[in-house]
Design a protein around this motif. Structure first.
Motif, PDB file in Angstrom:
ATOM      1  N   TYR A 255       0.839  -1.203   0.000  1.00  0.00           N
ATOM      2  CA  TYR A 255       0.000   0.000   0.000  1.00  0.00           C
ATOM      3  C   TYR A 255       0.875   1.255   0.000  1.00  0.00           C
ATOM      4  CZ  TYR A 255      -3.140   3.607   1.841  1.00  0.00           C
ATOM      5  OH  TYR A 255      -3.848   4.760   2.029  1.00  0.00           O
TER       6      TYR A 255
ATOM      7  N   GLU B  12       2.575   1.880  -3.357  1.00  0.00           N
ATOM      8  CA  GLU B  12       1.681   2.446  -4.367  1.00  0.00           C
ATOM      9  C   GLU B  12       1.325   3.897  -4.054  1.00  0.00           C
ATOM     10  OE1 GLU B  12      -0.568   3.177  -7.573  1.00  0.00           O
ATOM     11  OE2 GLU B  12       0.646   1.369  -7.265  1.00  0.00           O
ATOM     12  N   GLN B  13       0.870   4.146  -2.821  1.00  0.00           N
ATOM     13  CA  GLN B  13       0.375   5.477  -2.476  1.00  0.00           C
ATOM     14  C   GLN B  13       1.505   6.502  -2.305  1.00  0.00           C
ATOM     15  OE1 GLN B  13      -3.019   6.365  -2.103  1.00  0.00           O
ATOM     16  NE2 GLN B  13      -3.333   4.359  -3.045  1.00  0.00           N
TER      17      GLN B  13
ATOM     18  N   GLN C  73       2.583   7.202  -6.324  1.00  0.00           N
ATOM     19  CA  GLN C  73       1.676   8.332  -6.497  1.00  0.00           C
ATOM     20  C   GLN C  73       2.155   9.595  -5.788  1.00  0.00           C
ATOM     21  OE1 GLN C  73      -2.520   7.535  -6.055  1.00  0.00           O
ATOM     22  NE2 GLN C  73      -2.265   5.354  -6.525  1.00  0.00           N
TER      23      GLN C  73
ATOM     24  N   LYS D  32       2.053  10.509  -2.521  1.00  0.00           N
ATOM     25  CA  LYS D  32       1.233  11.061  -1.446  1.00  0.00           C
ATOM     26  C   LYS D  32       2.035  11.055  -0.148  1.00  0.00           C
ATOM     27  CE  LYS D  32      -3.161   9.524  -3.450  1.00  0.00           C
ATOM     28  NZ  LYS D  32      -4.374   8.682  -3.240  1.00  0.00           N
TER      29      LYS D  32
ATOM     30  N   ASP E 223      -9.298   5.581  -0.032  1.00  0.00           N
ATOM     31  CA  ASP E 223      -7.849   5.483  -0.181  1.00  0.00           C
ATOM     32  C   ASP E 223      -7.186   4.758   0.982  1.00  0.00           C
ATOM     33  OD1 ASP E 223      -7.386   8.762  -1.694  1.00  0.00           O
ATOM     34  OD2 ASP E 223      -7.925   6.824  -2.565  1.00  0.00           O
TER      35      ASP E 223
END
Length: 422
Positions: free
Chosen positions: A383, A386-387, A391, A393, A410
């Motif tokens: 997780y 990915e986040q 991405q 974040k 999310d």
């Protein structure tokens, strides 16, 4: 016209021609002094308009042959280093270090007037070990990190691609140096023609210099970087330095190194590694050298190494227990690298920028080694990868000031959910 008037006219003509020749030779440096402080004219900067969306992310070794970490066996720093590399998908190789002996330390010391502490000598030996590992391979370049550095979560996806584009621009019209090279690299790669540079200081503790040194004779490229922290949140010394040479907000630059301290994260070519191992940094210089990074700086400044710096830096060390200090004074326990003084902006006794708060690295907006990202659960790690890593974040724990709850869609709800917020 009398003789006095003729003489005055000739003097005016002479100085006029001299000024024209002076400017045509390109020796004016455009540094203007106002109110006792130097300011650099805006047209001194070579700006590079980069759109990170049009640049592909770097590969897992950041465009180099490998990313190495200098880390002794059993170092408590390794776990968070490797977790951060996992989240940001950077492959890190840790060359095995032998158990250094007092004899190894003494061989490194200068024959006269040695100034190096035992802890600094052990760190120096660790760096030389990484260089030997590099030269034992057929790789053309490596990135060498110290194991207490942090980097931004956008390093591989944004910061490295834009820095590499700037380097390619700077070395575009340069050719290989004259003379025989021990190793002839490929003509072009992600970081340009690597026969045209020796060391890239992507991580340091401040290549900070007097504005009067920032002349038009210093090659540089400036480019926008929205992943930088706001200027007001940078180290106060960095703020003052960037303002003094008129670098705009949200702008990073690559320039010829002037006074690069610390080897937190630097890339090196085979030819430069060979020079460090056999000529420049194989041992402490006569008269004494305080640390390995000082000797590398001297190689750039005085001994012909062709070095470039990213400013502000992409890597910086975190506030962690100093292994150098513990090795030198094992009887003194430390709870950090500076105690109460760390809350004060400034530099240490060697001129290196100090961290300002525990668990943080100066000039890094969202550090990949944030405690908020700690997990041992594989699904949580995926997780985060990915986040955070892909991405971009910047997730934070709810206790951190200014954090916002991640929307339900999310948030990861599986086993080991760390209750991440941003």
């Amino acid at each position: 016209m009398d003789r006095r008037s003729q003489r005055a006219l000739l003097l005016v003509l002479f100085f006029g021609v001299a000024v024209i020749l002076y400017r045509s030779l390109g020796v004016t440096d455009h540094i203007r002094q106002r109110g006792g402080r130097y300011k650099v004219a805006p047209d001194d900067h070579t700006s590079l308009q980069l759109d990170p969306r049009k640049l592909n992310p770097a590969n897992s070794t950041l465009g180099f042959g490998a990313v190495l970490a200098v880390s002794r066996e059993g170092s408590p720093r390794r776990e968070s280093l490797l977790l951060a590399s996992n989240i940001t998908e950077i492959d890190i190789t840790i060359p095995v270090q032998p158990k250094w002996t007092d004899e190894d330390v003494n061989k490194l010391r200068a024959d006269r007037d040695s100034r190096i502490s035992k802890g600094s000598a052990l760190a120096w030996l660790g760096h030389l070990n990484a260089l030997r590992w590099f030269l034992s391979t057929d790789l053309e370049s490596v990135m060498i990190l110290e194991d207490d550095v942090d980097w931004d979560i956008h390093l591989r996806t944004v910061q490295i691609p834009t820095a590499a584009a700037a380097i390619r621009q700077l070395v575009l019209d340069k050719t290989s140096p004259e003379g025989n090279l021990a190793h002839v690299p490929k003509e072009n790669n992600f970081w340009g023609n690597i026969s045209t540079w020796d060391i890239l200081y992507l991580g340091h503790c401040g290549d900070i210099f007097r504005p009067s040194s920032w002349t038009s004779q210093v090659p540089r490229v400036l480019y926008p970087d929205s992943t930088l922290p706001p200027r007001r949140e940078m180290h106060p010394y960095t703020q003052k330095f960037l303002n003094s040479i008129a670098v705009p907000e949200d702008t990073r630059m690559i320039h010829q190194s002037i006074f690069p301290l610390c080897t937190f994260g630097f890339a090196i070519t085979r030819n430069a590694a060979l020079r460090l191992l056999t000529d420049i940094a194989h041992k402490e210089a006569e008269g004494g050298t305080m640390a390995y990074d000082v000797r590398v700086l001297e190689g750039c400044r005085d001994l012909g190494l062709r070095c470039w710096s990213a400013n502000p830096e992409l890597f910086h060390h975190m506030d962690m227990e100093s292994e150098i200090a513990l090795a030198t004074h094992p009887e003194v326990g430390q709870g950090g690298s500076g105690g109460e003084n760390q809350e004060k902006a400034g530099v240490d006794d060697k001129g290196r920028l100090k961290t300002l708060r525990a668990g943080a690295a100066p000039n890094i907006a969202c550090g990949a080694r944030s405690k908020s990202f700690y997990t041992t659960d594989p699904r949580t790690l995926e997780y985060l990868r990915e986040q955070v890593g892909r991405q971009g974040k910047c997730l934070k724990d709810i206790e951190e000031p200014g954090s916002k709850v991640v929307p339900d869609e999310d948030r990861y709800e599986g086993p080991g959910d760390p209750r991440l917020y941003r």
